[in-house]
Motif scaffolding. Structure first.
Motif, PDB file in Angstrom:
ATOM      1  N   TYR A 160      64.084  52.782 -12.828  1.00 46.24           N
ATOM      2  CA  TYR A 160      63.037  51.967 -13.455  1.00 46.24           C
ATOM      3  C   TYR A 160      63.537  51.376 -14.776  1.00 46.24           C
ATOM      4  CZ  TYR A 160      58.711  50.658 -15.808  1.00 46.24           C
ATOM      5  OH  TYR A 160      57.742  49.951 -16.488  1.00 46.24           O
ATOM      6  N   GLN A 161      64.139  52.191 -15.622  1.00 49.21           N
ATOM      7  CA  GLN A 161      64.605  51.731 -16.929  1.00 49.21           C
ATOM      8  C   GLN A 161      65.746  50.726 -16.793  1.00 49.21           C
ATOM      9  OE1 GLN A 161      63.152  52.219 -19.811  1.00 49.21           O
ATOM     10  NE2 GLN A 161      61.623  53.672 -19.033  1.00 49.21           N
ATOM     11  N   HIS A 162      66.582  50.882 -15.768  1.00 45.39           N
ATOM     12  CA  HIS A 162      67.670  49.932 -15.497  1.00 45.39           C
ATOM     13  C   HIS A 162      67.100  48.535 -15.262  1.00 45.39           C
ATOM     14  CE1 HIS A 162      71.391  48.349 -13.614  1.00 45.39           C
ATOM     15  NE2 HIS A 162      70.610  47.909 -12.630  1.00 45.39           N
ATOM     16  N   PHE A 163      66.135  48.432 -14.343  1.00 42.80           N
ATOM     17  CA  PHE A 163      65.574  47.121 -14.037  1.00 42.80           C
ATOM     18  C   PHE A 163      64.687  46.600 -15.167  1.00 42.80           C
ATOM     19  CE2 PHE A 163      66.701  48.414  -9.644  1.00 42.80           C
ATOM     20  CZ  PHE A 163      67.484  47.312  -9.327  1.00 42.80           C
ATOM     21  N   LYS A 164      64.011  47.493 -15.870  1.00 44.57           N
ATOM     22  CA  LYS A 164      63.222  47.080 -17.038  1.00 44.57           C
ATOM     23  C   LYS A 164      64.128  46.426 -18.081  1.00 44.57           C
ATOM     24  CE  LYS A 164      60.378  48.941 -20.806  1.00 44.57           C
ATOM     25  NZ  LYS A 164      59.752  50.162 -21.386  1.00 44.57           N
ATOM     26  N   SER A 165      65.289  47.008 -18.316  1.00 45.40           N
ATOM     27  CA  SER A 165      66.226  46.467 -19.295  1.00 45.40           C
ATOM     28  C   SER A 165      66.722  45.088 -18.872  1.00 45.40           C
ATOM     29  CB  SER A 165      67.407  47.425 -19.476  1.00 45.40           C
ATOM     30  OG  SER A 165      68.262  46.972 -20.497  1.00 45.40           O
ATOM     31  N   ILE A 166      66.998  44.915 -17.580  1.00 46.19           N
ATOM     32  CA  ILE A 166      67.441  43.601 -17.081  1.00 46.19           C
ATOM     33  C   ILE A 166      66.359  42.555 -17.324  1.00 46.19           C
ATOM     34  CG2 ILE A 166      68.058  42.271 -15.021  1.00 46.19           C
ATOM     35  CD1 ILE A 166      69.255  44.880 -13.888  1.00 46.19           C
ATOM     36  N   VAL A 167      65.128  42.884 -16.945  1.00 46.77           N
ATOM     37  CA  VAL A 167      64.023  41.935 -17.081  1.00 46.77           C
ATOM     38  C   VAL A 167      63.763  41.595 -18.551  1.00 46.77           C
ATOM     39  CG1 VAL A 167      61.546  41.622 -16.740  1.00 46.77           C
ATOM     40  CG2 VAL A 167      62.931  42.592 -14.913  1.00 46.77           C
ATOM     41  N   ASN A 168      63.834  42.581 -19.410  1.00 42.08           N
ATOM     42  CA  ASN A 168      63.510  42.374 -20.821  1.00 42.08           C
ATOM     43  C   ASN A 168      64.611  41.669 -21.611  1.00 42.08           C
ATOM     44  OD1 ASN A 168      60.981  43.481 -20.613  1.00 42.08           O
ATOM     45  ND2 ASN A 168      61.577  45.514 -21.334  1.00 42.08           N
ATOM     46  N   HIS A 169      65.814  41.620 -21.056  1.00 47.46           N
ATOM     47  CA  HIS A 169      66.938  41.047 -21.805  1.00 47.46           C
ATOM     48  C   HIS A 169      67.582  39.841 -21.128  1.00 47.46           C
ATOM     49  CE1 HIS A 169      66.658  45.172 -23.524  1.00 47.46           C
ATOM     50  NE2 HIS A 169      66.932  44.524 -24.641  1.00 47.46           N
ATOM     51  N   THR A 170      66.974  39.348 -20.044  1.00 42.79           N
ATOM     52  CA  THR A 170      67.477  38.138 -19.388  1.00 42.79           C
ATOM     53  C   THR A 170      66.301  37.246 -19.001  1.00 42.79           C
ATOM     54  OG1 THR A 170      67.381  38.868 -17.070  1.00 42.79           O
ATOM     55  CG2 THR A 170      69.316  39.537 -18.334  1.00 42.79           C
ATOM     56  N   GLU A 171      66.620  36.017 -18.613  1.00 41.46           N
ATOM     57  CA  GLU A 171      65.591  35.076 -18.155  1.00 41.46           C
ATOM     58  C   GLU A 171      65.483  35.057 -16.623  1.00 41.46           C
ATOM     59  OE1 GLU A 171      63.506  33.382 -20.157  1.00 41.46           O
ATOM     60  OE2 GLU A 171      64.445  34.582 -21.737  1.00 41.46           O
ATOM     61  N   VAL A 199      73.519  43.117 -17.752  1.00 41.79           N
ATOM     62  CA  VAL A 199      72.717  42.191 -18.556  1.00 41.79           C
ATOM     63  C   VAL A 199      73.613  41.091 -19.142  1.00 41.79           C
ATOM     64  CG1 VAL A 199      71.393  41.962 -20.705  1.00 41.79           C
ATOM     65  CG2 VAL A 199      70.858  43.812 -19.085  1.00 41.79           C
ATOM     66  N   ASN A 200      74.768  41.491 -19.657  1.00 46.33           N
ATOM     67  CA  ASN A 200      75.702  40.515 -20.230  1.00 46.33           C
ATOM     68  C   ASN A 200      76.211  39.533 -19.175  1.00 46.33           C
ATOM     69  OD1 ASN A 200      75.480  41.644 -22.794  1.00 46.33           O
ATOM     70  ND2 ASN A 200      77.246  43.002 -22.521  1.00 46.33           N
ATOM     71  N   LYS A 201      76.468  40.032 -17.970  1.00 48.09           N
ATOM     72  CA  LYS A 201      76.946  39.154 -16.896  1.00 48.09           C
ATOM     73  C   LYS A 201      75.886  38.129 -16.508  1.00 48.09           C
ATOM     74  CE  LYS A 201      80.384  42.186 -14.743  1.00 48.09           C
ATOM     75  NZ  LYS A 201      80.698  43.075 -13.583  1.00 48.09           N
ATOM     76  N   ILE A 202      74.635  38.577 -16.389  1.00 45.71           N
ATOM     77  CA  ILE A 202      73.551  37.645 -16.048  1.00 45.71           C
ATOM     78  C   ILE A 202      73.406  36.590 -17.143  1.00 45.71           C
ATOM     79  CG2 ILE A 202      71.066  37.417 -15.639  1.00 45.71           C
ATOM     80  CD1 ILE A 202      71.155  40.230 -14.375  1.00 45.71           C
ATOM     81  N   ASN A 203      73.474  37.023 -18.396  1.00 48.28           N
ATOM     82  CA  ASN A 203      73.315  36.091 -19.519  1.00 48.28           C
ATOM     83  C   ASN A 203      74.503  35.149 -19.694  1.00 48.28           C
ATOM     84  OD1 ASN A 203      70.734  36.886 -20.278  1.00 48.28           O
ATOM     85  ND2 ASN A 203      71.492  38.554 -21.563  1.00 48.28           N
ATOM     86  N   SER A 204      75.626  35.489 -19.048  1.00 50.65           N
ATOM     87  CA  SER A 204      76.797  34.616 -19.137  1.00 50.65           C
ATOM     88  C   SER A 204      76.747  33.457 -18.149  1.00 50.65           C
ATOM     89  CB  SER A 204      78.084  35.426 -18.896  1.00 50.65           C
ATOM     90  OG  SER A 204      78.207  35.779 -17.518  1.00 50.65           O
ATOM     91  N   ILE A 205      75.771  33.486 -17.220  1.00 52.60           N
ATOM     92  CA  ILE A 205      75.641  32.413 -16.236  1.00 52.60           C
ATOM     93  C   ILE A 205      75.128  31.157 -16.941  1.00 52.60           C
ATOM     94  CG2 ILE A 205      74.510  31.663 -14.112  1.00 52.60           C
ATOM     95  CD1 ILE A 205      74.232  34.654 -13.387  1.00 52.60           C
ATOM     96  N   LYS A 206      75.913  30.103 -16.902  1.00 52.66           N
ATOM     97  CA  LYS A 206      75.588  28.898 -17.670  1.00 52.66           C
ATOM     98  C   LYS A 206      74.361  28.171 -17.127  1.00 52.66           C
ATOM     99  CE  LYS A 206      80.355  28.141 -19.173  1.00 52.66           C
ATOM    100  NZ  LYS A 206      81.553  27.273 -19.080  1.00 52.66           N
TER     101      LYS A 206
END
Length: 294
Positions: free
Chosen positions: A119-130, A88-95
């Motif tokens: 399921y929870q892994h991908f749910k967390s990604i979707v809920n915490h990134t754009e 999640v942090n890596k995705i959010n670091s993309i400028k």
């Protein structure tokens, strides 16, 4: 967001003999596939040897691909991991996340999560990134399979999960997803050998390894299949089937890099623990290519 369709190319990362990235080779490869009718590009996937690239190298690869692409084709960025918070942090670091059509994210590997954990892994990604997410299911590399019920649950629960690259090798598994999926969810073949059956069953296309070797032929084959011109589509497939087989004889991306060297696009070099293709493999590829061109 428009549904993802057609021929995507899982780009390699060309290297020089000294192990450094060959940016001239990468630029030549991108321009080659651009000129031959592919529909989108996939950067930093498995075929790109991403696990052996340093972080700075990854962004240099992205910049090179973006520059050579001239914003002509959608760009998918491979970015996965087995540490959910870190990912999640890596995705959010993309400028400039908006520069990418979607993130192709592999199911967590090595720690072998349950279906609920996936399921929870991908749910967390979707809920915490754009990011828009394309699931990547490749059990032979991750050690676990995303079963159809889990895929469908994710597809219906989250609009930002827009598709799956299905590389389980199980056509029936793809059909079970295709039969029940949401309208705007794409099922994309991740296996060149079974792309046509998946498309004929309703799939959206392929993220292909061989398409960077035969971009015009694969693009034409996919287009014919989507028009339900089965006979012509399979005539192309059968013509290049032996080459596809050879791509995996010594592993991926060793095989496709050997082939790209044979046709003069880029060097065959890989990074350890992979090894460069053998002279025997190269000889067989040359023989098969000559047969195709006759």
């Amino acid at each position: 967001m428009k549904k993802l369709n057609g021929t995507g190319v899982a780009l390699v990362t060309p290297f020089k003999k000294n192990g450094k990235i060959d940016f001239n080779g990468l630029e030549k490869l991108v321009k080659y596939v651009l000129d031959n009718y592919v529909d989108y590009l996939v950067a930093l996937g498995t075929t790109a040897e991403t696990s052996t690239l340093k972080q700075e190298e990854k962004w240099d690869v992205i910049k090179c691909i973006q520059s050579a692409n001239y914003k002509k084709l959608p760009l998918i960025l491979g970015l996965g991991g087995n540490n959910t918070e870190d990912l999640v942090n890596k995705i959010n670091s993309i400028k400039n996340l908006s520069d990418f059509y979607a993130i192709l994210s592999v199911s967590p590997y090595y720690n072998n999560p349950s279906q609920e954990g996936i399921y929870q892994h991908f749910k967390s990604i979707v809920n915490h990134t754009e990011a828009n997410i394309i699931l990547y299911n490749v059990p032979k590399r991750t050690g676990s399979n995303i079963i159809p019920d889990t895929v469908l649950r994710l597809a219906f629960d989250f609009e930002k999960i827009i598709g799956i690259k299905e590389a389980s090798g199980n056509v029936l598994q793809s059909y079970r997803i295709l039969d029940r999926k949401p309208k705007n969810f794409s099922v994309i073949s991740g296996d060149d050998f079974i792309t046509l059956p998946i498309i004929l069953g309703g799939g959206g296309g392929v993220i292909s390894v061989i398409a960077q070797g035969f971009p015009d032929k694969i693009s034409n084959m996919i287009s014919l299949a989507k028009k339900n011109d089965v006979k012509k589509a399979f005539s192309i497939f059968y013509k290049i089937m032996k080459i596809i087989d050879l791509l995996y004889e010594e592993g991926n991306p060793t095989g496709i890099k050997t082939f790209l060297d044979v046709i003069g696009i880029c060097n065959p070099y890989v990074r350890l623990p992979l090894l460069v293709g053998t002279p025997s493999l190269r000889k067989k590829m040359l023989h098969s290519l000559n047969e195709i061109n006759q």
